[in-house]
Design a protein around this motif. Structure first.
Motif, PDB file in Angstrom:
ATOM      1  N   CYS A 277     -14.954  -9.413  17.172  1.00 23.11           N
ATOM      2  CA  CYS A 277     -14.008  -9.750  18.230  1.00 23.11           C
ATOM      3  C   CYS A 277     -13.279 -11.051  17.909  1.00 23.11           C
ATOM      4  CB  CYS A 277     -14.738  -9.892  19.566  1.00 23.11           C
ATOM      5  SG  CYS A 277     -15.401  -8.330  20.199  1.00 23.11           S
ATOM      6  N   ALA A 278     -12.016 -11.110  18.287  1.00 23.76           N
ATOM      7  CA  ALA A 278     -11.258 -12.344  18.085  1.00 23.76           C
ATOM      8  C   ALA A 278     -11.823 -13.467  18.939  1.00 23.76           C
ATOM      9  CB  ALA A 278      -9.784 -12.115  18.417  1.00 23.76           C
ATOM     10  N   VAL A 279     -12.250 -13.130  20.158  1.00 26.81           N
ATOM     11  CA  VAL A 279     -12.764 -14.114  21.111  1.00 26.81           C
ATOM     12  C   VAL A 279     -13.832 -13.442  21.961  1.00 26.81           C
ATOM     13  CG1 VAL A 279     -12.170 -15.713  22.993  1.00 26.81           C
ATOM     14  CG2 VAL A 279     -10.482 -15.236  21.215  1.00 26.81           C
ATOM     15  N   VAL A 280     -14.784 -14.226  22.417  1.00 22.23           N
ATOM     16  CA  VAL A 280     -15.783 -13.777  23.387  1.00 22.23           C
ATOM     17  C   VAL A 280     -15.685 -14.687  24.610  1.00 22.23           C
ATOM     18  CG1 VAL A 280     -18.241 -13.429  23.848  1.00 22.23           C
ATOM     19  CG2 VAL A 280     -17.306 -12.919  21.572  1.00 22.23           C
ATOM     20  N   VAL A 281     -15.503 -14.103  25.790  1.00 21.29           N
ATOM     21  CA  VAL A 281     -15.477 -14.831  27.052  1.00 21.29           C
ATOM     22  C   VAL A 281     -16.773 -14.517  27.781  1.00 21.29           C
ATOM     23  CG1 VAL A 281     -14.274 -15.175  29.249  1.00 21.29           C
ATOM     24  CG2 VAL A 281     -12.963 -14.654  27.177  1.00 21.29           C
ATOM     25  N   ALA A 282     -17.560 -15.535  28.081  1.00 19.06           N
ATOM     26  CA  ALA A 282     -18.895 -15.258  28.607  1.00 19.06           C
ATOM     27  C   ALA A 282     -19.426 -16.410  29.428  1.00 19.06           C
ATOM     28  CB  ALA A 282     -19.868 -14.969  27.464  1.00 19.06           C
TER      29      ALA A 282
ATOM     30  N   ARG B 165     -12.593 -23.701  17.768  1.00 19.88           N
ATOM     31  CA  ARG B 165     -12.935 -22.295  18.019  1.00 19.88           C
ATOM     32  C   ARG B 165     -13.747 -22.080  19.285  1.00 19.88           C
ATOM     33  NH1 ARG B 165     -12.374 -18.568  14.445  1.00 19.88           N
ATOM     34  NH2 ARG B 165     -14.345 -17.524  14.847  1.00 19.88           N
ATOM     35  N   HIS B 166     -14.109 -23.135  19.976  1.00 22.05           N
ATOM     36  CA  HIS B 166     -14.923 -22.972  21.181  1.00 22.05           C
ATOM     37  C   HIS B 166     -14.343 -23.802  22.327  1.00 22.05           C
ATOM     38  CE1 HIS B 166     -17.727 -20.840  18.680  1.00 22.05           C
ATOM     39  NE2 HIS B 166     -17.859 -21.881  17.890  1.00 22.05           N
ATOM     40  N   ARG B 167     -14.133 -23.172  23.475  1.00 20.74           N
ATOM     41  CA  ARG B 167     -13.503 -23.813  24.612  1.00 20.74           C
ATOM     42  C   ARG B 167     -14.404 -23.688  25.853  1.00 20.74           C
ATOM     43  NH1 ARG B 167      -8.010 -23.401  22.869  1.00 20.74           N
ATOM     44  NH2 ARG B 167      -8.169 -23.756  20.604  1.00 20.74           N
ATOM     45  N   PRO B 168     -15.267 -24.630  26.088  1.00 19.69           N
ATOM     46  CA  PRO B 168     -16.067 -24.598  27.319  1.00 19.69           C
ATOM     47  C   PRO B 168     -15.186 -24.950  28.513  1.00 19.69           C
ATOM     48  CG  PRO B 168     -16.992 -26.101  25.666  1.00 19.69           C
ATOM     49  CD  PRO B 168     -15.618 -25.766  25.234  1.00 19.69           C
ATOM     50  N   LEU B 169     -15.303 -24.176  29.582  1.00 21.04           N
ATOM     51  CA  LEU B 169     -14.616 -24.458  30.837  1.00 21.04           C
ATOM     52  C   LEU B 169     -15.668 -24.715  31.906  1.00 21.04           C
ATOM     53  CD1 LEU B 169     -11.779 -21.784  30.691  1.00 21.04           C
ATOM     54  CD2 LEU B 169     -11.711 -24.186  29.994  1.00 21.04           C
ATOM     55  N   LEU B 170     -15.466 -25.746  32.705  1.00 21.12           N
ATOM     56  CA  LEU B 170     -16.519 -26.245  33.588  1.00 21.12           C
ATOM     57  C   LEU B 170     -16.152 -26.095  35.052  1.00 21.12           C
ATOM     58  CD1 LEU B 170     -17.155 -27.576  30.815  1.00 21.12           C
ATOM     59  CD2 LEU B 170     -17.904 -29.596  32.082  1.00 21.12           C
ATOM     60  N   SER B 171     -17.161 -25.787  35.839  1.00 21.61           N
ATOM     61  CA  SER B 171     -17.082 -25.914  37.289  1.00 21.61           C
ATOM     62  C   SER B 171     -17.886 -27.145  37.685  1.00 21.61           C
ATOM     63  CB  SER B 171     -17.668 -24.673  37.978  1.00 21.61           C
ATOM     64  OG  SER B 171     -17.683 -24.846  39.379  1.00 21.61           O
ATOM     65  N   TRP B 172     -17.255 -27.999  38.516  1.00 25.50           N
ATOM     66  CA  TRP B 172     -17.866 -29.278  38.872  1.00 25.50           C
ATOM     67  C   TRP B 172     -18.585 -29.217  40.215  1.00 25.50           C
ATOM     68  CZ3 TRP B 172     -17.996 -32.867  35.132  1.00 25.50           C
ATOM     69  CH2 TRP B 172     -17.125 -32.692  34.055  1.00 25.50           C
ATOM     70  N   THR B 173     -18.875 -28.025  40.695  1.00 26.76           N
ATOM     71  CA  THR B 173     -19.627 -27.866  41.941  1.00 26.76           C
ATOM     72  C   THR B 173     -21.052 -28.375  41.742  1.00 26.76           C
ATOM     73  OG1 THR B 173     -18.336 -25.927  42.542  1.00 26.76           O
ATOM     74  CG2 THR B 173     -20.459 -26.193  43.637  1.00 26.76           C
TER      75      THR B 173
ATOM     76  N   LEU C 244     -23.327 -15.455  24.751  1.00 26.42           N
ATOM     77  CA  LEU C 244     -22.381 -16.512  24.387  1.00 26.42           C
ATOM     78  C   LEU C 244     -22.879 -17.262  23.152  1.00 26.42           C
ATOM     79  CD1 LEU C 244     -19.857 -18.219  24.971  1.00 26.42           C
ATOM     80  CD2 LEU C 244     -21.266 -19.627  26.492  1.00 26.42           C
ATOM     81  N   HIS C 245     -24.156 -17.589  23.126  1.00 26.87           N
ATOM     82  CA  HIS C 245     -24.733 -18.267  21.966  1.00 26.87           C
ATOM     83  C   HIS C 245     -24.755 -17.337  20.751  1.00 26.87           C
ATOM     84  CE1 HIS C 245     -25.995 -21.872  24.185  1.00 26.87           C
ATOM     85  NE2 HIS C 245     -26.208 -21.036  25.177  1.00 26.87           N
TER      86      HIS C 245
ATOM     87  N   ALA D 239     -17.807 -15.826  16.039  1.00 23.09           N
ATOM     88  CA  ALA D 239     -16.687 -15.557  16.933  1.00 23.09           C
ATOM     89  C   ALA D 239     -16.229 -16.834  17.625  1.00 23.09           C
ATOM     90  CB  ALA D 239     -17.086 -14.519  17.975  1.00 23.09           C
ATOM     91  N   ALA D 240     -14.956 -16.884  17.976  1.00 23.51           N
ATOM     92  CA  ALA D 240     -14.460 -17.933  18.861  1.00 23.51           C
ATOM     93  C   ALA D 240     -14.902 -17.608  20.284  1.00 23.51           C
ATOM     94  CB  ALA D 240     -12.938 -18.017  18.784  1.00 23.51           C
ATOM     95  N   THR D 241     -15.083 -18.627  21.112  1.00 28.91           N
ATOM     96  CA  THR D 241     -15.612 -18.386  22.454  1.00 28.91           C
ATOM     97  C   THR D 241     -14.882 -19.187  23.512  1.00 28.91           C
ATOM     98  OG1 THR D 241     -17.283 -20.156  22.406  1.00 28.91           O
ATOM     99  CG2 THR D 241     -17.930 -18.012  21.494  1.00 28.91           C
ATOM    100  N   VAL D 242     -14.846 -18.605  24.710  1.00 28.86           N
ATOM    101  CA  VAL D 242     -14.516 -19.318  25.942  1.00 28.86           C
ATOM    102  C   VAL D 242     -15.776 -19.239  26.801  1.00 28.86           C
ATOM    103  CG1 VAL D 242     -13.051 -19.450  27.989  1.00 28.86           C
ATOM    104  CG2 VAL D 242     -12.078 -18.718  25.794  1.00 28.86           C
TER     105      VAL D 242
END
Length: 374
Positions: free
Chosen positions: A262-267, A302-310, A273-274, A281-284
């Protein structure tokens, strides 16, 4: 112990828990391999690790399944009963390990276990209430896990980068993945599951990302284990486009090969994800902010972590950052809502498409290591 590795022929490493937990120690295992190239490395782990890693080229030479140990957090199913522990320890002492490495938590249960192996030298993590080893690193919960374990093995002169070593996948696993992902890509894998519901982004948001990917000419595919079947079905129920669904249809090795194609994995922050990172693979990655401190990738090409600050429980307002989230059940509140609500669909889609646009390899050029089983 001498720093040049003289006399180190057998190393035991304790890490007996889940997939993502194991993969986070692989940079430290690779560092040990470089520091002691002639040594045999034994992973003291779980039954799933014995099944998955035995015979698979990489950072360990053998896996020994640890019997049930009281208080050993996260120990997976399939362990021999606690009554088998004396025989396990007697076998370890007879094997005469030169170095025992404790990479399994703060050491309350794991340090006595490692000391009982009878190795000439023992190192590891140590919380305030844990028994000592020959050399230790202080255990504090909030620390990037890969650097935590590299700090431990640095006690014996081992070092290396924090990126996961590429996981070896067999030609058979690659062939199976090619059949499961037919035709032209690019493919983007979506994993909507997680063992803890608080780590799950909403199914309807995954469905919205899938629609956005399809509109951009990208092919979304759902992945996961049989345990993820309900949440993948929920994603499909919200989806405005037809989704290719491989949930529950792959073993770990084939899943690694699928993710590598896969070009990217969103997980969510969970094992797949690991595994995607280990497959090249690249990941979000979708993280609660506290988990990101411990588990998020340290590079952004290649890796983009996105965070929730709750940090306050959406149900009762208890502060999750100080009340035991996510690894100390029984503390804090009993509610299990998602803590990822602050991560917007638009941001996930933007990062995924940016990574797709930057992809430079096709399925035939997957950077995973390969091997042919005997």
């Amino acid at each position: 112990m001498s720093q040049d590795g003289d006399g180190v022929r057998r190393i035991a490493v304790l890490r007996c828990n889940a997939l993502g937990d194991y993969l986070m120690i692989t940079p430290a295992l690779a560092a040990l391999r470089r520091a002691f190239p002639e040594a045999e490395v034994t992973l003291l782990g779980g039954a799933w690790q014995a099944d998955f890693l035995s015979g698979r080229p990489g950072t360990v030479d053998r896996v020994v399944v640890v019997p049930q140990v009281a208080g050993l957090a996260g120990q997976p199913g399939g362990a021999p009963p606690a009554s088998a522990l004396p025989e396990f320890l007697a076998g370890a002492r007879a094997y005469r390990y030169d170095l025992a490495v404790q990479l399994h938590g703060g050491g309350t249960a794991s340090n006595p276990l490692v000391r009982a192996l009878g190795a000439r030298w023992s190192i590891g993590l140590r919380a305030d209430d844990a028994a000592p080893l020959d050399a230790t690193v202080p255990y504090r919960y909030y620390q990037a896990e890969v650097f935590r374990y590299l700090e431990v093995v640095a006690l014996v002169g081992a070092d290396g980068p924090p990126e996961y070593p590429l996981l070896a996948v067999s030609d058979q696993e690659q062939a199976a993945a090619a059949e499961l992902l037919p035709g032209d890509g690019p493919w983007v894998a979506l994993h909507a599951g997680a063992g803890d519901p608080r780590r799950r982004w909403a199914a309807e948001r995954f469905a919205a990302v899938a629609a956005g990917l399809a509109a951009a000419g990208v092919r979304p595919v759902l992945v996961g284990s049989a345990a993820d079947l309900p949440v993948s079905a929920e994603v499909r129920s919200h989806a405005a486009v037809a989704l290719h669904d491989l949930t529950g249809r792959t073993g770990l090795g084939t899943l690694a090969a699928v993710l590598g194609r896969c070009a990217v994995v969103v997980a969510n922050d969970s094992g797949p994800l690991h595994l995607a990172r280990a497959a090249g693979a690249a990941t979000v990655g979708l993280y609660w902010c506290g988990n990101a401190i411990n588990a998020a990738a340290t590079v952004r090409t290649r890796h983009r972590p996105l965070l929730s600050w709750t940090v306050l429980c959406p149900v009762c307002g208890v502060d999750a950052s100080t009340a035991g989230f996510p690894h100390r059940p029984g503390e804090g509140c009993a509610h299990r809502p998602s803590f990822l609500g602050q991560i917007p669909v638009a941001e996930v889609l933007e990062e995924a498409l940016d990574l797709v646009a930057g992809a430079t390899c096709g399925p035939e050029d997957v950077p995973s290591a390969r091997w042919a089983p005997p």
